[in-house]
Design a protein around this motif. Sequence first.
Motif, mmCIF file in Angstrom:
data_model
loop_
_atom_site.group_PDB
_atom_site.id
_atom_site.type_symbol
_atom_site.label_atom_id
_atom_site.label_comp_id
_atom_site.label_asym_id
_atom_site.label_seq_id
_atom_site.Cartn_x
_atom_site.Cartn_y
_atom_site.Cartn_z
ATOM 1 N N PRO A 185 -0.887 -2.885 -17.731
ATOM 2 C CA PRO A 185 0.339 -3.241 -18.184
ATOM 3 C C PRO A 185 1.160 -3.998 -17.111
ATOM 4 O O PRO A 185 0.891 -3.872 -15.933
ATOM 5 N N LYS A 186 2.099 -4.842 -17.614
ATOM 6 C CA LYS A 186 2.973 -5.491 -16.515
ATOM 7 C C LYS A 186 3.825 -4.374 -15.691
ATOM 8 O O LYS A 186 4.585 -3.582 -16.509
ATOM 9 N N PHE A 187 4.100 -4.491 -14.701
ATOM 10 C CA PHE A 187 4.561 -3.777 -13.842
ATOM 11 C C PHE A 187 5.465 -4.246 -12.645
ATOM 12 O O PHE A 187 4.927 -5.491 -12.130
ATOM 13 N N ASP A 188 6.254 -3.708 -11.870
ATOM 14 C CA ASP A 188 7.175 -4.301 -10.870
ATOM 15 C C ASP A 188 6.252 -3.487 -9.772
ATOM 16 O O ASP A 188 6.434 -2.382 -9.244
ATOM 17 N N LYS A 189 5.579 -4.367 -8.950
ATOM 18 C CA LYS A 189 4.892 -3.835 -7.845
ATOM 19 C C LYS A 189 5.771 -3.149 -6.567
ATOM 20 O O LYS A 189 5.150 -2.370 -5.974
ATOM 21 N N LEU A 190 7.093 -3.463 -6.629
ATOM 22 C CA LEU A 190 7.824 -2.924 -5.681
ATOM 23 C C LEU A 190 8.477 -1.617 -6.178
ATOM 24 O O LEU A 190 8.761 -0.652 -5.218
ATOM 25 N N LEU A 191 8.556 -1.431 -7.525
ATOM 26 C CA LEU A 191 9.101 -0.055 -8.196
ATOM 27 C C LEU A 191 8.192 0.871 -8.849
ATOM 28 O O LEU A 191 8.528 2.051 -8.855
ATOM 29 N N ASP A 192 7.565 0.176 -9.679
ATOM 30 C CA ASP A 192 6.558 0.803 -10.620
ATOM 31 C C ASP A 192 5.195 1.416 -9.922
ATOM 32 O O ASP A 192 4.807 0.824 -9.062
ATOM 33 N N ARG A 193 4.714 2.552 -10.592
ATOM 34 C CA ARG A 193 3.440 2.993 -9.922
ATOM 35 C C ARG A 193 2.389 2.877 -11.318
ATOM 36 O O ARG A 193 2.708 3.899 -11.911
ATOM 37 N N PRO A 194 1.450 1.861 -11.436
ATOM 38 C CA PRO A 194 0.793 1.828 -12.420
ATOM 39 C C PRO A 194 -0.357 3.062 -12.174
ATOM 40 O O PRO A 194 -1.110 3.317 -13.272
ATOM 41 N N PHE A 195 -0.644 3.543 -11.074
ATOM 42 C CA PHE A 195 -1.832 4.475 -10.935
ATOM 43 C C PHE A 195 -1.204 5.722 -10.081
ATOM 44 O O PHE A 195 -0.129 5.800 -9.564
ATOM 45 N N SER A 196 -1.700 6.643 -10.456
ATOM 46 C CA SER A 196 -1.270 8.029 -9.986
ATOM 47 C C SER A 196 -2.223 8.105 -8.487
ATOM 48 O O SER A 196 -3.131 7.782 -8.421
ATOM 49 N N GLY A 197 -1.417 8.643 -7.522
ATOM 50 C CA GLY A 197 -1.865 8.711 -6.270
ATOM 51 C C GLY A 197 -0.939 8.320 -5.011
ATOM 52 O O GLY A 197 0.035 7.730 -5.133
ATOM 53 N N ARG A 198 -1.716 8.238 -3.783
ATOM 54 C CA ARG A 198 -0.937 7.908 -2.720
ATOM 55 C C ARG A 198 -1.292 6.472 -2.220
ATOM 56 O O ARG A 198 -2.201 6.275 -1.894
ATOM 57 N N TYR A 199 -0.278 5.325 -2.538
ATOM 58 C CA TYR A 199 -0.470 4.162 -2.307
ATOM 59 C C TYR A 199 0.704 3.264 -2.053
ATOM 60 O O TYR A 199 1.877 3.987 -2.651
ATOM 61 N N LEU A 200 0.584 2.307 -1.548
ATOM 62 C CA LEU A 200 1.990 1.413 -1.504
ATOM 63 C C LEU A 200 1.415 -0.016 -1.846
ATOM 64 O O LEU A 200 0.564 -0.331 -1.281
ATOM 65 N N PHE A 201 2.344 -0.642 -2.338
ATOM 66 C CA PHE A 201 2.319 -2.228 -2.360
ATOM 67 C C PHE A 201 3.051 -2.696 -1.427
ATOM 68 O O PHE A 201 4.161 -2.333 -0.957
ATOM 69 N N ARG A 202 2.808 -3.847 -0.498
ATOM 70 C CA ARG A 202 3.462 -4.330 0.510
ATOM 71 C C ARG A 202 2.948 -5.950 0.461
ATOM 72 O O ARG A 202 1.772 -6.110 0.026
ATOM 73 N N GLY A 203 3.860 -6.786 0.886
ATOM 74 C CA GLY A 203 3.663 -8.282 1.088
ATOM 75 C C GLY A 203 4.072 -8.636 2.460
ATOM 76 O O GLY A 203 5.063 -8.087 3.024
ATOM 77 N N GLY A 204 3.902 -10.038 2.726
ATOM 78 C CA GLY A 204 4.606 -10.485 3.930
ATOM 79 C C GLY A 204 4.394 -9.825 5.209
ATOM 80 O O GLY A 204 3.627 -9.098 5.524
ATOM 81 N N GLU A 205 5.404 -9.753 5.824
ATOM 82 C CA GLU A 205 5.671 -8.988 7.210
ATOM 83 C C GLU A 205 5.337 -7.707 7.067
ATOM 84 O O GLU A 205 4.689 -6.899 7.885
ATOM 85 N N ALA A 206 5.943 -6.977 5.778
ATOM 86 C CA ALA A 206 5.803 -5.542 5.786
ATOM 87 C C ALA A 206 4.307 -5.234 5.592
ATOM 88 O O ALA A 206 3.890 -4.066 6.233
ATOM 89 N N PHE A 207 3.563 -5.814 5.056
ATOM 90 C CA PHE A 207 2.053 -5.524 4.918
ATOM 91 C C PHE A 207 1.338 -5.904 6.209
ATOM 92 O O PHE A 207 0.763 -4.743 6.731
ATOM 93 N N ARG A 208 1.840 -6.834 7.226
ATOM 94 C CA ARG A 208 1.349 -6.936 8.377
ATOM 95 C C ARG A 208 1.620 -5.604 9.455
ATOM 96 O O ARG A 208 0.719 -5.421 10.169
#
Length: 220
Positions: A185-208
């Motif tokens: 489903p469409k979701f906001d990677k910074l706010l929504d959690r399409p999967f249960s479990g421990r994970y983070l979405f990050r991009g740019g400098e935050a990812f690095r």
Amino acid sequence: MPHIVTYTEEIEEHGCCQQRPELRTGDKYQHEVEGNKRLHIVLSVHLDKYVWENVAQWTTTIMEFFEDEYKLKELPINIGTPDCVDVPVFIANSLMGVLTCDKDKIRGELFIPGNYGIWAIRGVAPFGFYGCRQLETVNLSPDVLVAYEYAFAKTGITKIIFHEEQQSLPTLFHITAVDDCQNLPKFDKLLDRPFSGRYLFRGGEAFREWEEELNRLHYL
């Protein structure tokens, strides 16, 4: 460690006989250089400008692993079912993926282990399983802690399994890791959690920054 190769070429583009670079963004293939095989991951192929009339300038950027930096292995999929088969994958710099020529062999459930013999696996390579349309479920070992750019983009995944009770850190997903997964489903990677479990979405400098922390703690 991988090496980044960038080259520019001028290619004619006219009429219905368009000629463009043969490579496409996300291609993963073996390439022979002076008798030695190398693993190439195409990070980008883009049009820079038109040089004159119908001649265009294109730039291609490739992540390259030398022969002693990667291995091709066989990994079982759909473990514990009648559909269990071995499929070819590569392991490079503690990252796993599949060559473009083999992507259609990845079907159903894929378990990514934390090691393969003496080879540690700590993450999914850039474009690692890109375009595997028959991939439905990804089961990550607790030791698999990072998924790079477009790792599972354009796949058929509906579910990712995290063994969170054994994880010391959340798994880090690049913000593009599940782009264009039409069964999600469409979701906001910074706010929504399409999967249960421990994970983070990050991009740019935050990812690095998080990637550097994973390297420090887990020697990626």
